[in-house]
Scaffold this motif. Sequence first.
Motif, PDB file in Angstrom:
ATOM      1  N   LEU A   1       0.843  -1.190   0.000  1.00 49.94           N
ATOM      2  CA  LEU A   1       0.000   0.000   0.000  1.00 49.94           C
ATOM      3  C   LEU A   1       0.881   1.244   0.000  1.00 49.94           C
ATOM      4  O   LEU A   1       1.690   1.447   0.896  1.00 49.94           O
ATOM      5  N   GLU A   2       0.741   2.031  -1.021  1.00 51.32           N
ATOM      6  CA  GLU A   2       1.479   3.289  -1.172  1.00 51.32           C
ATOM      7  C   GLU A   2       0.484   4.371  -1.566  1.00 51.32           C
ATOM      8  O   GLU A   2      -0.574   4.100  -2.106  1.00 51.32           O
ATOM      9  N   HIS A   3       0.854   5.615  -1.316  1.00 47.81           N
ATOM     10  CA  HIS A   3       0.013   6.736  -1.764  1.00 47.81           C
ATOM     11  C   HIS A   3       0.261   6.993  -3.231  1.00 47.81           C
ATOM     12  O   HIS A   3       1.386   6.845  -3.689  1.00 47.81           O
TER      13      HIS A   3
ATOM     14  N   CYS B   1      -5.869  -8.559   2.810  1.00 49.24           N
ATOM     15  CA  CYS B   1      -4.743  -7.706   3.190  1.00 49.24           C
ATOM     16  C   CYS B   1      -4.097  -8.251   4.453  1.00 49.24           C
ATOM     17  O   CYS B   1      -4.663  -9.085   5.164  1.00 49.24           O
TER      18      CYS B   1
ATOM     19  N   HIS C   1      -7.895   8.036   7.171  1.00 48.12           N
ATOM     20  CA  HIS C   1      -7.306   7.799   5.846  1.00 48.12           C
ATOM     21  C   HIS C   1      -5.777   7.900   5.873  1.00 48.12           C
ATOM     22  O   HIS C   1      -5.162   8.530   5.027  1.00 48.12           O
ATOM     23  N   ARG C   2      -5.207   7.270   6.888  1.00 45.34           N
ATOM     24  CA  ARG C   2      -3.744   7.183   6.996  1.00 45.34           C
ATOM     25  C   ARG C   2      -3.397   5.903   7.743  1.00 45.34           C
ATOM     26  O   ARG C   2      -4.229   5.354   8.458  1.00 45.34           O
TER      27      ARG C   2
ATOM     28  N   PHE D   1      -8.767  -0.406  -2.470  1.00 43.50           N
ATOM     29  CA  PHE D   1      -8.307  -0.691  -1.118  1.00 43.50           C
ATOM     30  C   PHE D   1      -9.147   0.059  -0.096  1.00 43.50           C
ATOM     31  O   PHE D   1      -9.508  -0.479   0.945  1.00 43.50           O
ATOM     32  N   LEU D   2      -9.460   1.307  -0.371  1.00 45.45           N
ATOM     33  CA  LEU D   2     -10.290   2.078   0.562  1.00 45.45           C
ATOM     34  C   LEU D   2     -11.645   1.421   0.752  1.00 45.45           C
ATOM     35  O   LEU D   2     -12.169   1.381   1.868  1.00 45.45           O
TER      36      LEU D   2
ATOM     37  N   TRP E   1      -3.598   5.950  -2.445  1.00 43.28           N
ATOM     38  CA  TRP E   1      -4.206   4.663  -2.177  1.00 43.28           C
ATOM     39  C   TRP E   1      -5.236   4.328  -3.241  1.00 43.28           C
ATOM     40  O   TRP E   1      -6.054   5.172  -3.610  1.00 43.28           O
TER      41      TRP E   1
ATOM     42  N   VAL F   1      -6.988   3.750   8.924  1.00 46.99           N
ATOM     43  CA  VAL F   1      -7.300   3.929   7.501  1.00 46.99           C
ATOM     44  C   VAL F   1      -8.761   4.340   7.355  1.00 46.99           C
ATOM     45  O   VAL F   1      -9.094   5.264   6.607  1.00 46.99           O
TER      46      VAL F   1
END
Length: 182
Positions: free
Chosen positions: A12-14, A59, A39-40, A20-21, A16, A35
């Motif tokens: 998971l990288e920005h 995940c 949202h982090r 995934f969200l 996102w 998350v």
Amino acid sequence: MIDKSEVLIERLEHPWPTAFLGFADRTTLKSLASVRTAHRLAPGQAVLYALHRGRVIGCTSWYQEYRHTYVALDGTAVHAMGVYLCSSEVLPGFRGMGIGSMLYGHRLIECGGDAPGVSVEILGQGSPLSVDSEARPGLVWHLARGFTIVGHSCEADAGPVLTRPTPSSRRTAPFLAEHHVC
């Protein structure tokens, strides 16, 4: 049944992925609470996810440097510092197909799983060392790869805590430096 060659394991990288969200919003994994709400990721947390045809189907996550306490087999509290393997989830329709094993294997590689100080807690059922039926495959997977049960969680579920001892330290995991009463 799915073709596992169609499953991608991604870190998971920005930014996102929207997929995934959506997965994070549906899951109840405590490790994804930040998350869902902010949202982090939590500080020091890393996440891998399984992607099949554009859909996140599972995940897993870990903390690289995490301090936690658990109850050792002799009943003393242990304050541990090291890599902490967090919860994992595979969507119900994709369980039993090896997706969890793929995620676990990639997670061990990514976090340096052969290093001293790697621990994992398995979800329990409320009594010391009990194992939730849905967490049993994770317990079996870790035991088959050299992890050993060293105690149980201080959480209400009281599930087993496992570590992966190094070859030079089969007696006890090297990070179990401090023993204190709970």
